[in-house]
Design an enzyme around this catalytic site. Structure first.
Site, PDB file in Angstrom:
ATOM      1  N   ASP A 195       0.874  -1.176   0.000  1.00 50.20           N
ATOM      2  CA  ASP A 195       0.000   0.000   0.000  1.00 50.20           C
ATOM      3  C   ASP A 195       0.913   1.227   0.000  1.00 50.20           C
ATOM      4  O   ASP A 195       2.127   1.104   0.171  1.00 50.20           O
ATOM      5  CB  ASP A 195      -0.892  -0.004   1.255  1.00 50.20           C
ATOM      6  N   SER A 196       0.303   2.405  -0.150  1.00 47.19           N
ATOM      7  CA  SER A 196       1.098   3.637  -0.113  1.00 47.19           C
ATOM      8  C   SER A 196       1.627   3.918   1.289  1.00 47.19           C
ATOM      9  O   SER A 196       2.603   4.644   1.452  1.00 47.19           O
ATOM     10  CB  SER A 196       0.243   4.815  -0.577  1.00 47.19           C
ATOM     11  N   TYR A 210      -1.118   8.003  -2.881  1.00 49.85           N
ATOM     12  CA  TYR A 210      -1.277   7.557  -4.268  1.00 49.85           C
ATOM     13  C   TYR A 210      -2.531   8.176  -4.903  1.00 49.85           C
ATOM     14  O   TYR A 210      -2.634   8.278  -6.114  1.00 49.85           O
ATOM     15  CB  TYR A 210      -1.484   6.036  -4.324  1.00 49.85           C
ATOM     16  N   CYS A 230      -4.225  -1.948  -1.670  1.00 50.26           N
ATOM     17  CA  CYS A 230      -4.430  -0.547  -2.036  1.00 50.26           C
ATOM     18  C   CYS A 230      -5.471  -0.494  -3.150  1.00 50.26           C
ATOM     19  O   CYS A 230      -5.247  -1.042  -4.241  1.00 50.26           O
ATOM     20  CB  CYS A 230      -3.101   0.033  -2.516  1.00 50.26           C
ATOM     21  N   ASN A 231      -6.589   0.140  -2.870  1.00 43.53           N
ATOM     22  CA  ASN A 231      -7.669   0.214  -3.864  1.00 43.53           C
ATOM     23  C   ASN A 231      -7.294   1.044  -5.080  1.00 43.53           C
ATOM     24  O   ASN A 231      -7.755   0.782  -6.187  1.00 43.53           O
ATOM     25  CB  ASN A 231      -8.912   0.846  -3.240  1.00 43.53           C
ATOM     26  N   GLU A 284      -2.214   9.718   7.552  1.00 46.51           N
ATOM     27  CA  GLU A 284      -0.759   9.527   7.566  1.00 46.51           C
ATOM     28  C   GLU A 284      -0.085  10.543   8.501  1.00 46.51           C
ATOM     29  O   GLU A 284       1.001  10.298   8.998  1.00 46.51           O
ATOM     30  CB  GLU A 284      -0.183   9.643   6.153  1.00 46.51           C
ATOM     31  N   CYS A 289     -10.968   2.504   0.308  1.00 40.05           N
ATOM     32  CA  CYS A 289      -9.548   2.838   0.442  1.00 40.05           C
ATOM     33  C   CYS A 289      -9.102   2.130   1.704  1.00 40.05           C
ATOM     34  O   CYS A 289      -9.792   2.207   2.737  1.00 40.05           O
ATOM     35  CB  CYS A 289      -9.352   4.347   0.572  1.00 40.05           C
ATOM     36  N   HIS A 324      -7.025   2.741   3.862  1.00 39.35           N
ATOM     37  CA  HIS A 324      -6.809   3.585   5.046  1.00 39.35           C
ATOM     38  C   HIS A 324      -8.108   3.792   5.841  1.00 39.35           C
ATOM     39  O   HIS A 324      -8.063   4.056   7.048  1.00 39.35           O
ATOM     40  CB  HIS A 324      -6.309   4.974   4.638  1.00 39.35           C
TER      41      HIS A 324
HETATM   42  N1  DGL Z   1      -4.739   3.022   0.796  1.00 39.81           N
HETATM   43  C1  DGL Z   1      -4.740   3.226  -0.606  1.00 39.81           C
HETATM   44  C2  DGL Z   1      -6.065   2.919  -1.230  1.00 39.81           C
HETATM   45  O1  DGL Z   1      -6.662   1.946  -0.785  1.00 39.81           O
HETATM   46  C3  DGL Z   1      -3.989   4.432  -1.113  1.00 39.81           C
HETATM   47  C4  DGL Z   1      -4.437   5.764  -0.599  1.00 39.81           C
HETATM   48  C5  DGL Z   1      -3.504   6.897  -1.020  1.00 39.81           C
HETATM   49  O2  DGL Z   1      -2.288   6.756  -0.904  1.00 39.81           O
HETATM   50  O3  DGL Z   1      -4.035   7.931  -1.451  1.00 39.81           O
HETATM   51  O4  DGL Z   1      -6.522   3.526  -2.145  1.00 39.81           O
END
Ligand code: DGL
Length: 267
Positions: free
Chosen positions: A9-10, A41, A72-73, A147, A179, A181
């Protein structure tokens, strides 16, 4: 068969996926990569996301993983085909895993701007049932604030309230946390939605999808999870990553720093 799962993931978001996997399958060997050097991301172009995905997956494969979990979506929406092409091991993805978990007719999706732009959730859900109604809402501030350790801030509450309004006005019956997160915001989101609206975490689906691959389902007590077989790797140093891991997983991980950062991908 030897199993070693590679998750990426990011940043800290994929830890919510790791947690679900370990809850269901125990202390499996895992390599987790949080790409902190390039988080978030969610605002990046398709081209950038694909370049990053290629680099990250090649690195995971070089660590001898036997499966890749796209935790990571955003990468899932924009680079799934590419990841499947280069991984050379089975690939498990969140969006494809969650669709069968959502039985409601009116569905909301909270996700990053890039995921929303891709319409990946709407397409997948309507593919399985064209009579469903789907509304997607981008939440561009969530990931930077998570974050930055601002999960419990007043600003986060205001933002969450604002992002939820279009979904609640559309009378959704379920909201997908699109997402990885966002499960970290579950307690807050629960406070802001009616009791009859269900929050759906795609990580539960991906953990279930692993059943046949892993061939064991341990259902570990979530207060007693063990992660001693997981390597926690990040592309940039961070104390906040370890603190979030501490809150979520109840462990303080030893971080390995890996250098992946190609110039083409620096935002
Ligand atoms: N957690 C990631 C997702 O599921 C990336 C979120 C990001 O870095 O903007 O999309």
């Amino acid at each position: 068969m030897k199993i070693r799962l590679g998750l990426f993931d990011s940043g800290v978001g994929g830890l919510t996926v790791l947690k679900r996997v370990v809850e269901r399958h125990g202390n499996l060997p895992c390599v987790y990569l949080g790409d902190l050097a390039r988080v978030p991301y969610g605002e990046k172009s398709v081209n950038e996301i694909q370049k990053i995905a290629k680099e990250v997956v090649e690195w995971l494969v070089s660590q001898d993983v036997t499966a890749v979990l796209i935790a990571c979506n955003t990468t899932n929406s924009l680079a799934l085909d590419l990841v499947e092409k280069i991984a050379a091991v089975p690939v498990f993805s969140l969006i494809e895993s969650v669709v069968s978990m959502v039985h409601e007719k009116r569905i909301g999706v909270l996700a990053t701007q890039s995921t929303v732009n891709s319409r990946a959730y709407t397409k997948k859900i309507l593919e399985s049932d064209p009579d469903k109604f789907v509304i997607e809402q981008a939440c561009p501030m969530f990931v930077p604030m998570i974050e930055a350790g601002q999960i419990n801030s007043f600003k986060m509450r205001l933002l969450a309230f604002e992002y939820l309004q279009p979904l609640l006005k559309a009378n959704v019956e379920a909201i997908i946390l699109g997402c990885s997160h966002y499960p970290l915001l579950k307690p807050l989101l629960k406070e802001l939605i009616p009791e009859n609206v269900r929050l759906v975490d795609p990580a539960v689906g991906i953990a279930q999808k692993l059943d046949n691959f892993v061939c064991n389902t341990n259902f570990v007590d979530s207060n007693n999870l063990e992660f001693s077989n997981t390597r926690f790797c990040v592309t940039s140093e961070s104390t906040l990553f370890s603190e979030t891991a501490m809150d979520l997983l109840r462990i303080y991980p030893q971080l390995e720093i890996v250098s992946l950062r190609s110039k083409a991908c620096v935002s």
